[in-house]
Design a protein around this motif. Structure first.
Motif, PDB file in Angstrom:
ATOM      1  N   PRO A 183      -3.998   5.841  19.272  1.00 21.57           N
ATOM      2  CA  PRO A 183      -3.767   4.606  18.488  1.00 21.57           C
ATOM      3  C   PRO A 183      -4.955   3.646  18.607  1.00 21.57           C
ATOM      4  O   PRO A 183      -5.537   3.480  19.679  1.00 21.57           O
ATOM      5  CB  PRO A 183      -2.507   4.004  19.116  1.00 21.57           C
TER       6      PRO A 183
ATOM      7  N   GLU B  12      -3.172  10.268   1.566  1.00 17.12           N
ATOM      8  CA  GLU B  12      -3.642   9.357   2.608  1.00 17.12           C
ATOM      9  C   GLU B  12      -2.957   8.010   2.438  1.00 17.12           C
ATOM     10  O   GLU B  12      -3.029   7.396   1.372  1.00 17.12           O
ATOM     11  CB  GLU B  12      -5.163   9.194   2.528  1.00 17.12           C
ATOM     12  N   ALA B  13      -2.276   7.559   3.493  1.00 21.31           N
ATOM     13  CA  ALA B  13      -1.579   6.278   3.429  1.00 21.31           C
ATOM     14  C   ALA B  13      -2.572   5.129   3.504  1.00 21.31           C
ATOM     15  O   ALA B  13      -3.741   5.317   3.856  1.00 21.31           O
ATOM     16  CB  ALA B  13      -0.571   6.171   4.571  1.00 21.31           C
TER      17      ALA B  13
ATOM     18  N   ALA C 226       2.745   4.567   1.101  1.00 23.57           N
ATOM     19  CA  ALA C 226       3.200   5.051   2.400  1.00 23.57           C
ATOM     20  C   ALA C 226       2.749   6.489   2.617  1.00 23.57           C
ATOM     21  O   ALA C 226       2.280   7.173   1.695  1.00 23.57           O
ATOM     22  CB  ALA C 226       4.725   4.950   2.480  1.00 23.57           C
ATOM     23  N   ALA C 227       2.913   6.960   3.861  1.00 21.99           N
ATOM     24  CA  ALA C 227       2.430   8.294   4.227  1.00 21.99           C
ATOM     25  C   ALA C 227       3.138   9.392   3.445  1.00 21.99           C
ATOM     26  O   ALA C 227       2.546  10.438   3.167  1.00 21.99           O
ATOM     27  CB  ALA C 227       2.616   8.497   5.726  1.00 21.99           C
TER      28      ALA C 227
ATOM     29  N   PRO D  94      -3.898   1.367   5.069  1.00 19.48           N
ATOM     30  CA  PRO D  94      -4.181   0.995   6.457  1.00 19.48           C
ATOM     31  C   PRO D  94      -2.914   0.635   7.220  1.00 19.48           C
ATOM     32  O   PRO D  94      -1.986   0.040   6.673  1.00 19.48           O
ATOM     33  CB  PRO D  94      -5.124  -0.208   6.323  1.00 19.48           C
ATOM     34  N   ASP D  95      -2.889   1.031   8.487  1.00 14.06           N
ATOM     35  CA  ASP D  95      -1.732   0.786   9.342  1.00 14.06           C
ATOM     36  C   ASP D  95      -1.859  -0.598   9.981  1.00 14.06           C
ATOM     37  O   ASP D  95      -2.824  -0.859  10.701  1.00 14.06           O
ATOM     38  CB  ASP D  95      -1.647   1.862  10.421  1.00 14.06           C
ATOM     39  N   SER D  96      -0.912  -1.483   9.713  1.00 13.86           N
ATOM     40  CA  SER D  96      -0.994  -2.841  10.261  1.00 13.86           C
ATOM     41  C   SER D  96       0.350  -3.525  10.149  1.00 13.86           C
ATOM     42  O   SER D  96       1.250  -3.059   9.454  1.00 13.86           O
ATOM     43  CB  SER D  96      -2.059  -3.664   9.527  1.00 13.86           C
ATOM     44  N   GLN D  97       0.463  -4.650  10.848  1.00 15.42           N
ATOM     45  CA  GLN D  97       1.637  -5.505  10.767  1.00 15.42           C
ATOM     46  C   GLN D  97       1.215  -6.892  10.316  1.00 15.42           C
ATOM     47  O   GLN D  97       0.122  -7.369  10.656  1.00 15.42           O
ATOM     48  CB  GLN D  97       2.325  -5.614  12.127  1.00 15.42           C
TER      49      GLN D  97
ATOM     50  N   ASP E 187       0.842  -1.194   0.000  1.00  9.16           N
ATOM     51  CA  ASP E 187       0.000   0.000   0.000  1.00  9.16           C
ATOM     52  C   ASP E 187       0.878   1.245   0.000  1.00  9.16           C
ATOM     53  O   ASP E 187       2.036   1.194   0.443  1.00  9.16           O
ATOM     54  CB  ASP E 187      -0.901   0.011   1.246  1.00  9.16           C
TER      55      ASP E 187
ATOM     56  N   ASN F 235      -4.717  -5.622  11.591  1.00  8.72           N
ATOM     57  CA  ASN F 235      -5.929  -4.804  11.459  1.00  8.72           C
ATOM     58  C   ASN F 235      -7.130  -5.601  10.965  1.00  8.72           C
ATOM     59  O   ASN F 235      -8.185  -5.041  10.693  1.00  8.72           O
ATOM     60  CB  ASN F 235      -5.680  -3.628  10.511  1.00  8.72           C
TER      61      ASN F 235
END
Length: 353
Positions: free
Chosen positions: A309, A83-84, A77-78, A86-89, A75, A123
């Protein structure tokens, strides 16, 4: 079941003079009448995943689709987009695949969308090969293929048509765990170009990136304001597909609350709504503006608000502590003591070559 890969370009050139030319396909698996009528999860795993062994059910690592392409996703990046993504690992891959890792959607008789989830994220998303599969008199034929990353729970797949191009739409839920389950729905869209589903970002007319083709249909976010108040954003949005393009209707409600007065109900601060248009132009997904959500969040960052967060849907497993070295047993200690007393020139003879 026997699986073969077909070189469609070669086949078409050889059959150019024939009256009928078979449809090109990416992958093919032979199957008997019973297997075609009642395919098992192993049928789809073996069809879409290179190296899958149905006897063990092991999840091949790294994941490679049946056409030999790595199952990979990135995806924006910021620092690349307004708009980046989704934030996830990424979570560790499962050892074996099960029925829970398979999503099937029948489009019409003999035609399915199939998604195999080989990797999951904190996420609530999953990643894996997705394919448009047709059932033939000989078996299963993959007509289109790609890598899909979307929410893994209650997933629904479908194809929409925009300006003569088919678009894969994957809608799924991210659900919290605990006493009260709360689910929020999200959508991914992937244009089908030739025989591949592409993970394209949304760009403006100048080809500057606006964001991922990822659309939360329901979303919440809370900020801590410099004055100590908490500001909560709640989004609801709708995707509408038509032949001339895609429209995204967004509604955002903002409310403030005081952590020092938990018994006081939140106060409505603002409501906003907007519609943005997306179109397929020159092999790109083009939007006329950034999302309403990203514009409103940017305003909060400018006034010094700090985002709270979000809790992960699936937490990362705890790292295992390194095992402590085992204490030497009494016989081992005695052997070591005896070896230390031997003369330096007394060595053991080899028992073999």
């Amino acid at each position: 079941m026997k699986r073969t890969l077909q070189a469609s370009a070669v086949a078409l050139s050889l059959l150019a003079g024939c009256a009928t030319v078979p449809k090109p396909s990416l992958c093919f698996a032979e199957a008997g009448p019973n297997a075609r009528s009642f395919p098992t999860p192993d049928t789809w795993f073996a069809l879409l995943l290179h190296g899958y062994d149905k006897d063990t059910g092991a999840n091949p690592r790294p994941s490679v689709d049946c056409a030999g392409a790595p199952v990979w996703w990135q995806d924006p990046a910021a620092d690349e987009c307004v708009e980046a993504g989704p934030d996830s690992q990424a979570l560790p891959p499962t050892e074996k695949l099960s029925e829970e890792d398979l999503v099937l959607e029948t489009l019409q008789a003999g035609q399915r969308l199939v998604w195999v989830q080989t990797r999951r994220f904190t996420n609530g998303e999953a990643l894996g090969p997705v394919a448009l599969v047709e059932t033939t008199e000989q078996g299963f034929r993959v007509e289109a293929l790609g890598a899909l990353r979307a929410m893994a729970k209650h997933t629904r797949l479908r194809l929409e048509q925009v300006k003569g191009t088919q678009i894969l739409v994957a809608e799924g839920d991210a659900c919290t765990s605990g006493d009260e389950e709360v689910c929020r729905r999200h959508a991914r869209i992937m244009p089908l170009r030739t025989n591949r589903f592409f993970s394209e970002s949304v760009s403006n007319a100048s080809r500057a990136c606006l964001g991922a083709a990822w659309f939360p249909l329901s979303r919440e976010m809370t900020f801590e304001l410099p004055n100590g108040l908490r500001r909560k954003f709640e989004l609801t949005s709708t995707l509408t597909f038509a032949e001339d393009g895609i429209s995204v209707q967004e509604q955002v409600q903002v409310s403030d609350s005081d952590p020092a007065q938990p018994d006081v109900a939140p106060r409505l601060y603002r409501r906003a709504q907007d519609t943005r248009a997306l179109e397929l132009a020159n092999n790109a997904l083009v939007g006329n503006k950034a999302s309403l959500w990203s514009r409103m969040v940017e305003q909060q960052v400018r006034i010094g608000a700090r985002a709270v967060p979000e809790a992960p849907i699936w937490a990362m497993p705890a790292k295992k502590a390194p095992a402590a070295p085992e204490a030497a047993s009494p016989p081992a200690k005695a052997a070591a003591k005896a070896a230390a007393k031997k003369p330096a020139g007394d060595t053991a003879k080899s028992s073999g070559p």
